[in-house]
Design a protein around this motif. Sequence first.
Motif, PDB file in Angstrom:
ATOM      1  N   GLY A 136      -2.705  14.791  -1.138  1.00 44.62           N
ATOM      2  CA  GLY A 136      -1.467  14.049  -0.913  1.00 44.62           C
ATOM      3  C   GLY A 136      -1.561  12.934   0.098  1.00 44.62           C
ATOM      4  O   GLY A 136      -0.667  12.086   0.172  1.00 44.62           O
ATOM      5  N   ALA A 137      -2.620  12.906   0.909  1.00 46.96           N
ATOM      6  CA  ALA A 137      -2.771  11.858   1.930  1.00 46.96           C
ATOM      7  C   ALA A 137      -3.445  10.633   1.323  1.00 46.96           C
ATOM      8  O   ALA A 137      -4.476  10.746   0.657  1.00 46.96           O
ATOM      9  CB  ALA A 137      -3.591  12.387   3.104  1.00 46.96           C
TER      10      ALA A 137
ATOM     11  N   GLU B  16      -0.611  21.553  -7.060  1.00 51.61           N
ATOM     12  CA  GLU B  16      -0.867  20.189  -6.596  1.00 51.61           C
ATOM     13  C   GLU B  16      -1.723  20.190  -5.344  1.00 51.61           C
ATOM     14  O   GLU B  16      -1.823  19.174  -4.655  1.00 51.61           O
ATOM     15  CB  GLU B  16       0.457  19.475  -6.309  1.00 51.61           C
ATOM     16  CG  GLU B  16       1.169  18.978  -7.547  1.00 51.61           C
ATOM     17  CD  GLU B  16       2.419  18.186  -7.210  1.00 51.61           C
ATOM     18  OE1 GLU B  16       2.329  17.275  -6.367  1.00 51.61           O
ATOM     19  OE2 GLU B  16       3.477  18.506  -7.766  1.00 51.61           O
ATOM     20  N   GLU B  17      -2.333  21.306  -5.039  1.00 52.23           N
ATOM     21  CA  GLU B  17      -3.138  21.411  -3.833  1.00 52.23           C
ATOM     22  C   GLU B  17      -4.600  21.121  -4.149  1.00 52.23           C
ATOM     23  O   GLU B  17      -5.044  21.230  -5.285  1.00 52.23           O
ATOM     24  CB  GLU B  17      -2.993  22.818  -3.242  1.00 52.23           C
ATOM     25  CG  GLU B  17      -1.552  23.167  -2.883  1.00 52.23           C
ATOM     26  CD  GLU B  17      -1.386  24.634  -2.556  1.00 52.23           C
ATOM     27  OE1 GLU B  17      -2.365  25.392  -2.751  1.00 52.23           O
ATOM     28  OE2 GLU B  17      -0.285  25.019  -2.136  1.00 52.23           O
ATOM     29  N   ARG B  18      -5.336  20.722  -3.128  1.00 57.53           N
ATOM     30  CA  ARG B  18      -6.791  20.513  -3.229  1.00 57.53           C
ATOM     31  C   ARG B  18      -7.150  19.413  -4.230  1.00 57.53           C
ATOM     32  O   ARG B  18      -8.264  19.359  -4.737  1.00 57.53           O
ATOM     33  CB  ARG B  18      -7.499  21.820  -3.586  1.00 57.53           C
ATOM     34  CG  ARG B  18      -7.431  22.820  -2.450  1.00 57.53           C
ATOM     35  CD  ARG B  18      -7.684  24.254  -2.814  1.00 57.53           C
ATOM     36  NE  ARG B  18      -8.843  24.506  -3.653  1.00 57.53           N
ATOM     37  CZ  ARG B  18      -9.341  25.719  -3.860  1.00 57.53           C
ATOM     38  NH1 ARG B  18      -8.782  26.770  -3.286  1.00 57.53           N
ATOM     39  NH2 ARG B  18     -10.380  25.892  -4.648  1.00 57.53           N
ATOM     40  N   ILE B  19      -6.222  18.497  -4.484  1.00 54.90           N
ATOM     41  CA  ILE B  19      -6.487  17.395  -5.407  1.00 54.90           C
ATOM     42  C   ILE B  19      -7.155  16.248  -4.661  1.00 54.90           C
ATOM     43  O   ILE B  19      -6.667  15.796  -3.616  1.00 54.90           O
ATOM     44  CB  ILE B  19      -5.188  16.918  -6.084  1.00 54.90           C
ATOM     45  CG1 ILE B  19      -4.746  17.955  -7.111  1.00 54.90           C
ATOM     46  CG2 ILE B  19      -5.372  15.554  -6.735  1.00 54.90           C
ATOM     47  CD1 ILE B  19      -3.451  17.634  -7.822  1.00 54.90           C
ATOM     48  N   ILE B  20      -8.286  15.817  -5.184  1.00 53.73           N
ATOM     49  CA  ILE B  20      -9.030  14.674  -4.641  1.00 53.73           C
ATOM     50  C   ILE B  20      -9.054  13.629  -5.741  1.00 53.73           C
ATOM     51  O   ILE B  20      -9.590  13.868  -6.821  1.00 53.73           O
ATOM     52  CB  ILE B  20     -10.457  15.093  -4.235  1.00 53.73           C
ATOM     53  CG1 ILE B  20     -10.390  16.161  -3.134  1.00 53.73           C
ATOM     54  CG2 ILE B  20     -11.264  13.880  -3.758  1.00 53.73           C
ATOM     55  CD1 ILE B  20     -11.711  16.849  -2.881  1.00 53.73           C
TER      56      ILE B  20
ATOM     57  N   HIS C  45       0.831  -1.202   0.000  1.00 58.41           N
ATOM     58  CA  HIS C  45       0.000   0.000   0.000  1.00 58.41           C
ATOM     59  C   HIS C  45       0.867   1.254   0.000  1.00 58.41           C
ATOM     60  O   HIS C  45       0.592   2.218  -0.733  1.00 58.41           O
ATOM     61  CB  HIS C  45      -0.932   0.001   1.216  1.00 58.41           C
ATOM     62  CG  HIS C  45      -1.826   1.205   1.289  1.00 58.41           C
ATOM     63  ND1 HIS C  45      -1.510   2.310   2.055  1.00 58.41           N
ATOM     64  CD2 HIS C  45      -2.999   1.497   0.671  1.00 58.41           C
ATOM     65  CE1 HIS C  45      -2.466   3.224   1.914  1.00 58.41           C
ATOM     66  NE2 HIS C  45      -3.373   2.755   1.094  1.00 58.41           N
ATOM     67  N   ALA C  46       1.938   1.247   0.784  1.00 57.13           N
ATOM     68  CA  ALA C  46       2.824   2.407   0.837  1.00 57.13           C
ATOM     69  C   ALA C  46       3.493   2.645  -0.511  1.00 57.13           C
ATOM     70  O   ALA C  46       3.632   3.802  -0.958  1.00 57.13           O
ATOM     71  CB  ALA C  46       3.879   2.209   1.926  1.00 57.13           C
ATOM     72  N   ARG C  47       3.899   1.562  -1.198  1.00 51.69           N
ATOM     73  CA  ARG C  47       4.517   1.725  -2.519  1.00 51.69           C
ATOM     74  C   ARG C  47       3.515   2.267  -3.530  1.00 51.69           C
ATOM     75  O   ARG C  47       3.858   3.124  -4.363  1.00 51.69           O
ATOM     76  CB  ARG C  47       5.088   0.378  -2.990  1.00 51.69           C
ATOM     77  CG  ARG C  47       6.445   0.047  -2.373  1.00 51.69           C
ATOM     78  CD  ARG C  47       7.079  -1.153  -3.076  1.00 51.69           C
ATOM     79  NE  ARG C  47       6.402  -2.388  -2.723  1.00 51.69           N
ATOM     80  CZ  ARG C  47       6.729  -3.167  -1.699  1.00 51.69           C
ATOM     81  NH1 ARG C  47       7.732  -2.817  -0.901  1.00 51.69           N
ATOM     82  NH2 ARG C  47       6.069  -4.278  -1.457  1.00 51.69           N
ATOM     83  N   LEU C  48       2.280   1.782  -3.477  1.00 51.79           N
ATOM     84  CA  LEU C  48       1.255   2.293  -4.380  1.00 51.79           C
ATOM     85  C   LEU C  48       0.982   3.774  -4.105  1.00 51.79           C
ATOM     86  O   LEU C  48       0.817   4.572  -5.038  1.00 51.79           O
ATOM     87  CB  LEU C  48      -0.033   1.491  -4.229  1.00 51.79           C
ATOM     88  CG  LEU C  48      -0.079   0.126  -4.909  1.00 51.79           C
ATOM     89  CD1 LEU C  48      -1.337  -0.634  -4.504  1.00 51.79           C
ATOM     90  CD2 LEU C  48      -0.025   0.277  -6.425  1.00 51.79           C
ATOM     91  N   ALA C  49       0.924   4.141  -2.825  1.00 48.15           N
ATOM     92  CA  ALA C  49       0.676   5.538  -2.470  1.00 48.15           C
ATOM     93  C   ALA C  49       1.807   6.433  -2.976  1.00 48.15           C
ATOM     94  O   ALA C  49       1.556   7.514  -3.533  1.00 48.15           O
ATOM     95  CB  ALA C  49       0.520   5.679  -0.962  1.00 48.15           C
ATOM     96  N   ASP C  50       3.053   5.995  -2.788  1.00 42.83           N
ATOM     97  CA  ASP C  50       4.194   6.782  -3.269  1.00 42.83           C
ATOM     98  C   ASP C  50       4.141   6.923  -4.792  1.00 42.83           C
ATOM     99  O   ASP C  50       4.385   8.008  -5.340  1.00 42.83           O
ATOM    100  CB  ASP C  50       5.505   6.119  -2.854  1.00 42.83           C
ATOM    101  CG  ASP C  50       5.802   6.276  -1.365  1.00 42.83           C
ATOM    102  OD1 ASP C  50       5.188   7.156  -0.729  1.00 42.83           O
ATOM    103  OD2 ASP C  50       6.643   5.522  -0.845  1.00 42.83           O
TER     104      ASP C  50
END
Length: 444
Positions: A389-390, A106-110, A56-61
């Motif tokens: 980003g989260a 890159e802000e406010r991206i959903i 999951h961490a690799r996919l998130a990165d």
Amino acid sequence: MTFSEDNHPWLAAMQEPGPRQVLLEANPHMRGFADALGAHRFRLLPHPFTIAADDHARLADAARVLVRAQTTILRHLLATLTRENLHAMFGLPASAVIDWAELAAEERIIARLDVLPTTEGYRFCEMNIDSSISGFEIHDCVDVLCARLGWSLLEGTASPQRDIAALIGRIARDRASERVVICDWDSRVGIGYFGFDLLRGHIVDAVPELDVQLVHHGDYRAEWLREGDRTLVYRGFMHADVDDPAFVERLVGSGATVVNLFDSEIRTHKAWFAMFWDERYRRLLDPATLETIGTFVPRTVRMTPGNQADLIARREELVFKLARSSGGRNVVVGREHTAAEITARLRGTGPLDWVAQRFVETSKVVLARDIGSEPRPHHVVLGIYLVDGAASGLLLRASETSTVVNVSGTAAAGWVVPATAAARQRHLDELRALGAATPVGGRR
């Protein structure tokens, strides 16, 4: 290890008498929760799944890298093309109101990036970047299941709706907003899927000092338009829903802060994976980003009059996608269609409206659609959420019959929880203990 192999012990445990009994008792409550929210057409899988925390961490990165690469290319396009050129490049009508400054940020991206668990590892198949995306409601459904059982599976895990609510809270504080209005479109009333009731609850929890409203566009109040500078709007409708562009013009003209405007229609366009492989744009990206693309993104090209015939001839190894579409519509698996059928699907649009992506073999997951039913092999697509980003857990969609897995069709949905091997074993032991404490046919 594939996603299927990784989940095999977990899925086997869900079929044991004890866990099966407590899940059987709790499932009607999860189903009733969804039905009470109007999502009676949403098919729910009877239990959650897991994914290795490291995977999951690799996919998130990797997902963050792809969004960053997209932003790099967008900044180049904004610096070298006119806005009219960009509208045309991404097939957007002039009525699509775009926040050009936000498009460059890159802000406010959903976002939800869809992931194929293949025999070669995990591969992304498309990017859905828009405030109107859904599926995160399944986390709340599983939360109801766990609460009913007293199972601690979701404790300490991220929730995409809580992440969205936290983002809304940050924007509201920055803009000194006095109210938050979640605005959907009238045509979405009573269609049998989730609305934004759950998100409203999460936003109320995050910013209890603000007035938080959920309305459809026909009920948007005149005073909110007069007080646009004090109003933060969360857009829940898609551009395709808009049959009254004048409303959007009034909304934007009021000075309200809107999350997001239709710049997201550019970010969610299916040509992006082709652009990641296009040498004109690869030169803008650093070697680490190119390595991530090579690992996680199947080779994709944009169809042109010059390559159309060759791509159709190689259809066995490709998937064809209409670049501006959603919900699994207009995704054509080449090996399932003749050349004539694919040519007919292209007719009326034009080659530049389509992309062709390398077909990857997915690892089917043997799962039961209902408690007690016979487990059968299913095609599975995952979706990882990124909110400002989260990253949070994964949506899982499963279909026994279709390689194009879409919950508005016959697919069912579940939630995938990131967990270490030790945490997974602890969760299984807890569920077995709950099953042992529940008499067959009775309640704890």
